[in-house]
Motif scaffolding. Structure first.
Motif, PDB file in Angstrom:
ATOM      1  N   ASP B 130       0.847  -1.187   0.000  1.00 50.07           N
ATOM      2  CA  ASP B 130       0.000   0.000   0.000  1.00 50.07           C
ATOM      3  C   ASP B 130       0.887   1.244   0.000  1.00 50.07           C
ATOM      4  N   HIS B 131       0.261   2.407  -0.031  1.00 47.21           N
ATOM      5  CA  HIS B 131       1.050   3.618  -0.234  1.00 47.21           C
ATOM      6  C   HIS B 131       1.888   4.006   0.983  1.00 47.21           C
ATOM      7  N   SER B 132       1.661   3.368   2.103  1.00 49.90           N
ATOM      8  CA  SER B 132       2.501   3.696   3.272  1.00 49.90           C
ATOM      9  C   SER B 132       3.966   3.376   3.009  1.00 49.90           C
ATOM     10  N   VAL B 153       7.227  13.423  -7.775  1.00 51.99           N
ATOM     11  CA  VAL B 153       6.028  13.523  -8.608  1.00 51.99           C
ATOM     12  C   VAL B 153       5.138  12.343  -8.246  1.00 51.99           C
ATOM     13  N   HIS B 154       3.908  12.638  -7.953  1.00 56.33           N
ATOM     14  CA  HIS B 154       3.018  11.681  -7.293  1.00 56.33           C
ATOM     15  C   HIS B 154       1.693  11.601  -8.055  1.00 56.33           C
ATOM     16  N   PHE B 155       1.470  10.448  -8.682  1.00 62.46           N
ATOM     17  CA  PHE B 155       0.194  10.206  -9.364  1.00 62.46           C
ATOM     18  C   PHE B 155      -0.740   9.445  -8.436  1.00 62.46           C
ATOM     19  N   ASP B 156      -1.933   9.938  -8.274  1.00 64.22           N
ATOM     20  CA  ASP B 156      -2.818   9.321  -7.293  1.00 64.22           C
ATOM     21  C   ASP B 156      -4.206   9.946  -7.426  1.00 64.22           C
ATOM     22  N   ALA B 157      -5.227   9.177  -7.072  1.00 60.06           N
ATOM     23  CA  ALA B 157      -6.541   9.786  -6.892  1.00 60.06           C
ATOM     24  C   ALA B 157      -6.610  10.567  -5.591  1.00 60.06           C
ATOM     25  N   ALA B 159      -4.553  12.590  -2.202  1.00 55.76           N
ATOM     26  CA  ALA B 159      -3.357  13.378  -1.856  1.00 55.76           C
ATOM     27  C   ALA B 159      -2.459  12.663  -0.846  1.00 55.76           C
ATOM     28  N   ASP B 160      -3.035  11.815  -0.020  1.00 56.68           N
ATOM     29  CA  ASP B 160      -2.250  11.040   0.964  1.00 56.68           C
ATOM     30  C   ASP B 160      -1.424  11.941   1.869  1.00 56.68           C
ATOM     31  N   THR B 161      -2.004  13.057   2.224  1.00 56.99           N
ATOM     32  CA  THR B 161      -1.326  14.046   3.066  1.00 56.99           C
ATOM     33  C   THR B 161      -2.057  14.288   4.373  1.00 56.99           C
ATOM     34  N   SER B 171      -0.504   5.483   8.002  1.00 54.64           N
ATOM     35  CA  SER B 171      -1.572   5.048   7.098  1.00 54.64           C
ATOM     36  C   SER B 171      -1.158   5.228   5.643  1.00 54.64           C
ATOM     37  N   HIS B 172      -1.835   4.507   4.761  1.00 58.66           N
ATOM     38  CA  HIS B 172      -1.570   4.766   3.336  1.00 58.66           C
ATOM     39  C   HIS B 172      -2.140   6.113   2.891  1.00 58.66           C
ATOM     40  N   GLY B 173      -2.821   6.790   3.785  1.00 55.02           N
ATOM     41  CA  GLY B 173      -3.330   8.126   3.475  1.00 55.02           C
ATOM     42  C   GLY B 173      -2.479   9.241   4.071  1.00 55.02           C
ATOM     43  N   VAL B 248       3.736   6.229  -8.039  1.00 59.58           N
ATOM     44  CA  VAL B 248       2.509   6.005  -8.800  1.00 59.58           C
ATOM     45  C   VAL B 248       1.567   5.094  -8.019  1.00 59.58           C
ATOM     46  N   ASP B 249       0.491   5.679  -7.561  1.00 56.43           N
ATOM     47  CA  ASP B 249      -0.600   4.890  -6.982  1.00 56.43           C
ATOM     48  C   ASP B 249      -1.477   4.469  -8.154  1.00 56.43           C
ATOM     49  N   ILE B 250      -1.613   3.179  -8.331  1.00 53.56           N
ATOM     50  CA  ILE B 250      -2.323   2.693  -9.513  1.00 53.56           C
ATOM     51  C   ILE B 250      -3.769   3.163  -9.537  1.00 53.56           C
TER      52      ILE B 250
END
Ligand SMILES: [Mn+2]
Ligand SMILES: [Mn+2]
Ligand SMILES: [Mn+2]
Ligand SMILES: [Mn+2]
Ligand SMILES: [Mn+2]
Ligand SMILES: [Mn+2]
Ligand SMILES: [Mn+2]
Ligand SMILES: [Mn+2]
Ligand SMILES: [Mn+2]
Ligand SMILES: [Mn+2]
Ligand SMILES: [Mn+2]
Ligand SMILES: [Mn+2]
Lengths: 327, 327, 327, 327, 327, 327
Positions: B130-132, B153-157, B159-161, B171-173, B248-250
């Motif tokens: 996961d994004h964590s 550079v971060h591709f994602d639906a 922001a995970d911030t 968390s992955h967020g 890259v978050d798929i």
């Protein structure tokens, strides 16, 4: 004690199974005051925690699937000839909160919510989640009924008695060890059915034997048949304790019947046998709590696994209903 | 420096893609001495951790699926006209160990293994998980290249911030917040593309703005087209730092193309656009590391998601190969 | 003979089951020199050929799925109480090359690779592929052990003794005929278990009877139970030959347990019975080779079929381990 | 020529789409005498051969799925405003026999059955099967219309112009080479659209250029849009030949739309573009045959791929119907 | 009017999304007295009826899936920068009862339950079910707002304006005809977007034209782009009526994005376009009701279709929230 | 009577199983004149009606799946040693028309088409569809053989003897009541096997007892074994009537074997037992009609359920073939 007050909001009953998606279409209660007012016999508690699984995850969605996806069959038990909910008052008490990535918080919340139920003399039915949830669930029941005074009957492909796995003491492969270590359950009051495959290793079985635990391998079920094994298991479970907790890992079933689980092991029980094993326990012993765990909906198909889990709970409830009816 | 020694065991090469299931059929190296001997340009690192996901799990099986299930297409990039592995030496460096149920241990091991790669001047390609896992991965790359000196550079639906979610700081967020808080990456060097939907809430965007972060909503991509947005994003990313990390978050792809992910959000990018966005970055900027995360095989179908993730990495590698070839 | 040298590259052992996806997490050897150095007891050989299947294809992905997708259970056999790999040295010897669309080349390569194993006194475990791979596999074992000197025990829904099907002499429905025609195996040393359904036609059974072949229909298993049938089958198989080859077509199982196969036939065996049948053979007879075939992952669900195939091999290995341990 | 006789057995028409499962619910004809009697404009021919596929098999079930599983939409083309079957007489001419494991026999039978159609001036629509079936299909059409006199428009992610793959000259990656080598089609009359990804290697493209072949990479479609590319492709295809054959590999679509295929490649066309590209060809050029290949039902979901293939054929038929109506 | 009373039972709020599975985790109200007490802006109504579907059934499970299976994204709309539920009070009003096999009873109950909502000035959001549910739903809204006074914007692959299909006047292919025949909606106030494929036949379009209906084929969307078409559609819809009902058949999306539907038609809209089309309508027109129909969970995968349907409703709600906030 | 004329169109026989997708690859006849000409022993009739199902729909696709998707096994019955179609002339007589959403029309058409078969002395095999189709099917057979003169043996998890469900008298839970009420079948000639679970309620069983119906719960099968129960069931069924109709609800099987059904109930029969139960009936009693119902392909996997249904019919046909052969 006051009379129970079981009034529902206007139109709510019609929505059970429709707008209200609850376990077996039972009313949803959400607070302890509700429990006190309603005075149910049994309360369902969801325990959507799956981060302690070693292999395939997804059991976090077990409670949701059992509420929303199980195919509902009615409630007249054909073999026992009883309308289950005419004789047993069952409610859905919602979920214990299991925040993501945090095993300890989730386990503590499960223990707390099960205790809210058990401490009121209500029988908790806990829906996992992975098997790590049995640790807090049994401890809560033990706290309510007497530490070290209850026995456990445990259906599983796996003994779940490792000390630590990958360093994790709260793994889904370790809860039974924790329960015996803490004294919540005495080893001699712990009976396991359905073990098979290639785990745990020998030294864990040595430890189990030292604790006086008893187990029935799937090999024995294959040789003697489930009824004979269950007769022994019931007898063993009732030695030395007058109340039992039932823990059913759905992977005790063969994966042909229950693909939706995290650590499937070929060569397991058939549903017809498991359901009657649970029925026998519910009819013949004093069950004061149960859980059904390791249902992983992402790996399920056409509700095969979810339905088996649902019917396991129904057998438990049906047996309790008979005992309540017959006093 | 010594010449690289890239000899393989007898018969091993024939087994790549057969008995040896590795990323893109590249040789598997397992120790730092191997890295030193082989001197690859790029090393793949698996990061099979998914316990920090808020919703659907399964990304723990991302590395396994990318190695064993992706449909391999060859290695001659039709648009760039380059045999990727003729110009770029890529190895599979196996997995960081991520023991179940223990976020901190896994994250530390990921950081360690990525550091083994990056500290040798090898470009790490990290496969989540996961994004964590981006938290330790970027920190390891920052440690190797200079704390605060690389951009992302971060591709994602998403922001995970967030600061914490359900109390979880890993968390992955939340990884992007951790990276900026620790100074590993400066806010102004952080560019996001593809955000959409209903999360995070307004105050998180306020915080992002305070940090100087820049983001391009999917709305902007819809209005202006991916090429125009990417032109801006590349320009922004290269302001003030000479090395970039790509995450890259798929789930930046529309779930129609990438169903196998934990927090799908409708209305995302098309693969044709994402692949060219990654290609542009790889061709035009100095990428020193990347990750591809949130591939959840239990929810995938016919390798749809796995293949997209695989091709994202291939575009990254192809761009690097062109840059190596063309000096 | 020299002592075996079983050193592994640094860090490789940790990657078994992670970066290195091999059968049962055993080391991958790739050349004959490796075999000579390592001196294993058993070597796994993949045979990813499925173009001789009459119905649903996909078995080409059997080896890949057994390596990468099977749910690993540990290695302590609960019923036999043995740590399998403490007593039996097993390696993964990769795949025989099976180039697409060319049956003859693939079959020849399988024969060659199995012979590399068997000719060294190592027991080959061949993972299909469709059942046509049994033709070269048994011939290679017969070549190593003596043409016409080994027997075959064959679990299958189908006899696979047709002469030609649609003109194909190397069909997955014909290998057993080829083996008897070539004299590799004598008809009287061929025992089949689990046949059912509607194929082959009567004249094929007539031919089988002429060869002295023996078979046990699923009807007999249904009437007498698997243990009684297996007792007979073992006795028959050991008449007149002192070494056996075991061929297991996963479609001998009921499709409820093993949906991932090319020619499913309802009414088959249960995994609990099949596993114990294989165990009995491995414990009581001298098995010198085996194959497991017709696992078609595209039609599998949640590794149901893959896991059964994996456990069939594990029973084989466990039985061999007991025999090695006990001399 | 005699008047066509298109009488159907009593009750047969009602059974189309019910007891009779045929392509687009068209009557099934089974012999050449039937073709002569009925005198259709178009005849569907199934070519259920998939043993020449390099990766995922299953296309053998393409004809069956297109007949039995496609969701039928009616036959009034909304954009072209034509009841397709009012103006074009279409029949289902069944399958060419493709016995298992035998590429040559199947390919010869396909050639024969397509020739039965094309030699009568009927337009064949061939349903694969893998792309190797285009070799015999185009040759049959070329034989009927003049060797070297027809052009081919070919939609695909892959050029399929390799010489041999794994030694296989009849691979699904080689048919276009065979057609040009044999002179059935001249290189300059061969136009490809949609190529992308990592195959074939550079030297194959060199060969293609030497033949005068023309191709439009997916990159060009991405940059210029499908309509602009198709305008060029149509112009190119009509240079120097007055009849065209259309070959559509369903993998030209992005796998998000068409997961059920053997060698999926991310970043492909959208159905809306492909359908209009086919429509444009059918309206503006003289199409004398077509095929639709590489539909692999085992990897499909909810008929996503099957329906796209079905609509590709419908666009072809609709365009022909307009041309027939408008003379 | 009294102040709304929006108190919830103790602990209920925590259970939303857990024990209480409701649309978007909104409170479940079950009776009209509840509606009067709570005074919501919007009420969700389930309409689980699918017996009027011509092809694949399953839409009866649409409401259940949208409540229990949709992946919840939060509620802060990133493009509109609004916390939706801070400005719009939304409740789940449960299901209309749709007894099996009885179209008329279900349709009447849907009309009744929608009327309970709409007659109180609450905006109904109706979750189908197949498209036949739009007949009673729009009539109820028309009854509340003025017969013949509201317009309809209808997204669909199909016009659904047939007279009867197979003799069924309440088919999912006929509701729009019923609405115009009854005068509930005037033909000139009916605007359709997304029509494509092969149905209905020409004479139905003739009838539509006679009624003054307007439609935008998918062809037009392909040529002009969704924004241009939507600008026209909004303008048309607002001519001559000041209130609109929005009906979204999920099959307006391409099946690549929305496989879980009964009559899929390739070549449809992308989610990014549909979501913004709904957003535009919700922001710029006076929407007084909506439905989302034809979500068939048995054919869905990984909630692809369910999530698109969920987000369509969220866009509707977000637009309403903006209008409420901004007055 | 004239000699049968069983000539087929040229090339048609080769297309059976290919271009012609019929039940068991039998010729398709479409009109009564065909029946008279051909004079078959048995005719298959599809009854694709599923709107009377209470839970999961999809059985409308049962006939299509049994024709097009079942894995065909050949026709030589291994246990009975008979080439089924050498001794029994079987045709596919297509579908009864079941227009969507209209229960009564469909049921009437089913009755009519079954009567066309049965009234000619041909044995109908009806493929549902949900269980409501048994009402018209048995009535048609009773009309042909004598109202009240035939018995019914009924395999099911459910008794299907409710009066009305949700007000529906033609529900799939009510057909057996209708048959007894109408006198088509006498209660004492009605024998049920496999009932289990939680439905119907007690008062329905009371009614059944009043009618003299007999039933064998799954509990009895579990205790006594299927052979013992079937011996009783056959004896009971043959008391007082000389012709029997067999109705098999596929949900009598455990959902592990037959997931593709609408109201699955765990704990059911195994295929090996069901197939032999049907075989025994077909061999030992005078069966004059049968149906197989509740196969719901959308919920099936890898044809597990479809194949079981297909083999149930094959056992029926094989038994009839033996009886014809042996006179
Ligand atoms: Mn467990
Ligand atoms: Mn377990
Ligand atoms: Mn992310
Ligand atoms: Mn994300
Ligand atoms: Mn076989
Ligand atoms: Mn077989
Ligand atoms: Mn191709
Ligand atoms: Mn291709
Ligand atoms: Mn519609
Ligand atoms: Mn529609
Ligand atoms: Mn039934
Ligand atoms: Mn039933």
């Amino acid at each position: 004690m006051d009379e129970p007050d079981r009034t529902l909001p206007d139109g709510y009953e019609d929505q059970l199974g429709h707008g209200a998606l609850t376990f077996a279409d039972r009313p949803l209660l959400t607070g302890t005051a509700d429990l006190d007012r309603w005075q149910p016999d049994v309360a369902i508690v969801g325990a959507p925690l799956d981060i302690n699984t070693t292999n395939k995850p997804g059991a976090r969605f077990g409670p949701r699937a059992l509420r929303a996806e199980a195919d509902h069959p009615g409630a007249y038990h054909l073999d026992l000839r009883i309308e289950v909910f005419d004789h047993l008052e069952v409610v859905d008490y919602g979920d214990a909160m299991c925040p993501h990535g945090q095993s300890e918080v989730g386990l503590a919340n499960i223990r707390q919510r099960v205790l809210e139920v058990a401490s009121r003399g209500i029988v908790p039915v806990v829906i996992g989640g992975d098997h790590s949830i049995t640790w807090p669930s049994v401890e809560a029941v033990a706290e309510a009924h007497g530490w070290g005074s209850i026995g456990v009957v445990h259906f599983d492909a796996h003994a779940d008695t490792a000390d630590r796995i990958d360093g994790n003491a709260a793994s889904h492969g370790t809860p039974m060890r924790r329960l015996i270590e803490s004294g919540a359950v005495l080893g001699r009051n712990f009976v396991q059915v359905g073990l098979r495959g290639y785990w745990p290793p020998a030294h864990v079985f040595d430890w189990m034997q030292e604790q006086g635990m008893r187990w029935h391998l799937m090999q024995e079920v294959w040789e003697r048949g489930a009824p004979a094994v269950m007769a022994d298991a019931v007898a063993e479970a009732m030695e030395g304790c007058d109340a039992l907790y039932l823990s059913v890992d759905i992977d005790v079933l063969d994966p042909g019947f229950a693909p939706g689980t995290g650590t499937p092991e070929p060569g397991g029980m058939a549903p017809a046998d498991l359901l009657r094993a649970v029925r026998k326990l519910a009819l013949e012993t004093n069950l004061v709590g149960m859980d059904i765990v390791e249902v992983s909906p992402p790996y399920d198909h056409a509700q095969q696994t979810v339905n088996n889990a649902h019917r396991v709970v129904m057998e438990f409830l049906a047996g309790l209903a008979v005992r309540r009816r017959d006093g």
